[in-house]
Design an enzyme around this catalytic site. Structure first.
Site: not given
Ligand SMILES: Cc1ncc(C[n+]2csc(CCOP(=O)(O)OP(=O)(O)O)c2C)c(N)n1
Length: 373
Positions: A270, A274, A283
């Site tokens: 990425r 985020h 980080y």
């Molecule tokens: C069930 C749930 N828990 C926590 C969150 C908060 N949250 C949003 S994005 C994220 C990280 C997700 O990382 P990843 O699955 O690696 O996807 P990326 O954003 O890197 O595409 C979190 C913890 C959420 N959206 N849904």
């Protein structure tokens, strides 16, 4: 002393090897400089390579435009796919018209590539409506923000389609972080048990917001999680559009042909934060980002196509112009505010609204009526 695990007997080892062939690393067809690599994977046809490249160029322009619109206050939030274009476009282009895509908030470029009008993709992020497009028209589920819920939806749809005798595959996109969610494990388990026609594409971009992969899992790879549930699993270079497309096309064909599900882990990065609300500089080491920029999926594909004489300046300019036209259309459409009806906030939450929801709606409407116009 660390307890040693019981030795796998030959048959178990063979089954595990059939699910994930042993290899040194991710499968790839094109190296970061654009040179073809020896691989058991079949190189996609020239037309497919050009379609992938075009979609990446246009998709990246869409992504840049959406990020710019957050800075202008036109979009509330935008989770960028920059750096992940190979996964995004390969996922959309590996599907047949009758198949379904189950995207997350990260996957706007995949949805645009599937043919959903870009302005409709941004409607949710603009705060105008729950989902700006008709999921049935393009067979693209609404983008899911709660992690991993879409894995269960995809398995449910794929399983139901098979029960009804329909030739339909579901491809679900998820991140490395989402593989730690309970929903993902339930989805993988039942997909394998039922032999459901579903493909899980895990875009391992190294981070779940600020949490690096090493703090997320101790698994040897995320592809091994599929092996644990008994499904074909693949590890692929996620910045090599040709390889991701080859692996996904095979997975979709296998699912459609009755071979059951596949989990594909694509190693990617990425490049942006985020979302626009995050500061990745807190980080991540800039040297890490630099190293990944050298493996950029779009320049890799361009170098490959040019070296094979499939892309020249005129065609590259045509793709770039298509991207500019798309971006101009998005800017023009989002220039004007819309006035959403506050009552719409409560629509489509449940088929039958609960008493508590109706009470909240009435409270809001009463409050709005009291406000001076
Ligand atoms: C069930 C749930 N828990 C926590 C969150 C908060 N949250 C949003 S994005 C994220 C990280 C997700 O990382 P990843 O699955 O690696 O996807 P990326 O954003 O890197 O595409 C979190 C913890 C959420 N959206 N849904």
């Amino acid at each position: 002393m660390t307890p040693s695990s019981p030795a796998l007997d030959g048959s178990v080892q063979e089954r595990a090897a059939a699910f994930l062939p042993p290899g040194d690393g991710p499968q790839a067809l094109v190296d970061p400089t654009g040179s073809p690599l020896p691989s058991p994977l079949a190189m996609p046809a020239d037309d497919d390579l050009l379609a992938l490249h075009r979609a990446m160029v246009v998709g990246r322009r869409f992504d840049t435009q959406a990020s710019a619109l957050t800075r202008q206050g036109r979009l509330a939030v935008y989770p960028s796919s920059r750096g992940q274009e190979a996964c995004q476009v390969a996922a959309a282009l590996a599907l047949r018209p009758q198949d379904w895509l189950f995207p997350t908030y990260r996957d706007s470029v995949a949805i645009v590539t599937r043919g959903v009008p870009p302005v409709e993709v941004l409607t949710l992020l603009r705060g105008d409506w729950h989902c700006g497009y008709d999921p049935y028209e393009h067979r693209v589920a609404p983008q899911c923000t709660p992690l991993a819920t879409n894995t269960l939806h995809a398995v449910g749809l794929a399983h139901a389609a098979r029960l009804q005798g329909e030739d339909r595959v579901a491809l679900v996109l998820l991140g490395d972080g989402a593989t730690s969610e309970g929903d993902t494990h339930e989805a993988l388990n039942f997909a394998a048990v039922w032999g459901a026609p579903v493909v899980f594409l895990v875009q391992n971009n190294g981070y779940a917001i600020s949490v690096p992969l090493a703090k997320q899992t101790a698994a040897p790879s995320l592809a091994h999680k599929g092996v644990g549930y008994g499904m074909r699993s693949r590890l692929v270079d996620g910045n090599d559009a040709a390889a991701v497309h080859a692996v996904l096309t095979e997975a979709v064909a296998g699912a459609a042909g009755g071979d059951g599900p596949t989990l594909v882990e694509a190693l990617t990065y990425r490049v942006e934060a985020h979302t626009n609300a995050d500061d990745a500089g807190r980080y991540r080491d800039p040297a890490e980002v630099e190293a990944w920029l050298a493996k950029d999926p779009v320049s890799r594909s361009e170098a490959h196509l040019r070296s094979r004489g499939l892309l020249d300046d005129a065609l590259a300019e045509r793709f770039a112009r298509e991207g500019e036209e798309l971006a101009a259309g998005v800017r023009a459409a989002l220039e004007h505010d819309v006035a959403p009806d506050p009552r719409e906030l409560f629509e489509h939450v449940y088929a039958q609204p609960t008493a508590a929801l109706l009470e909240q709606r009435d409270l809001l409407l009463a409050e709005l009526e009291e406000e001076p116009a």
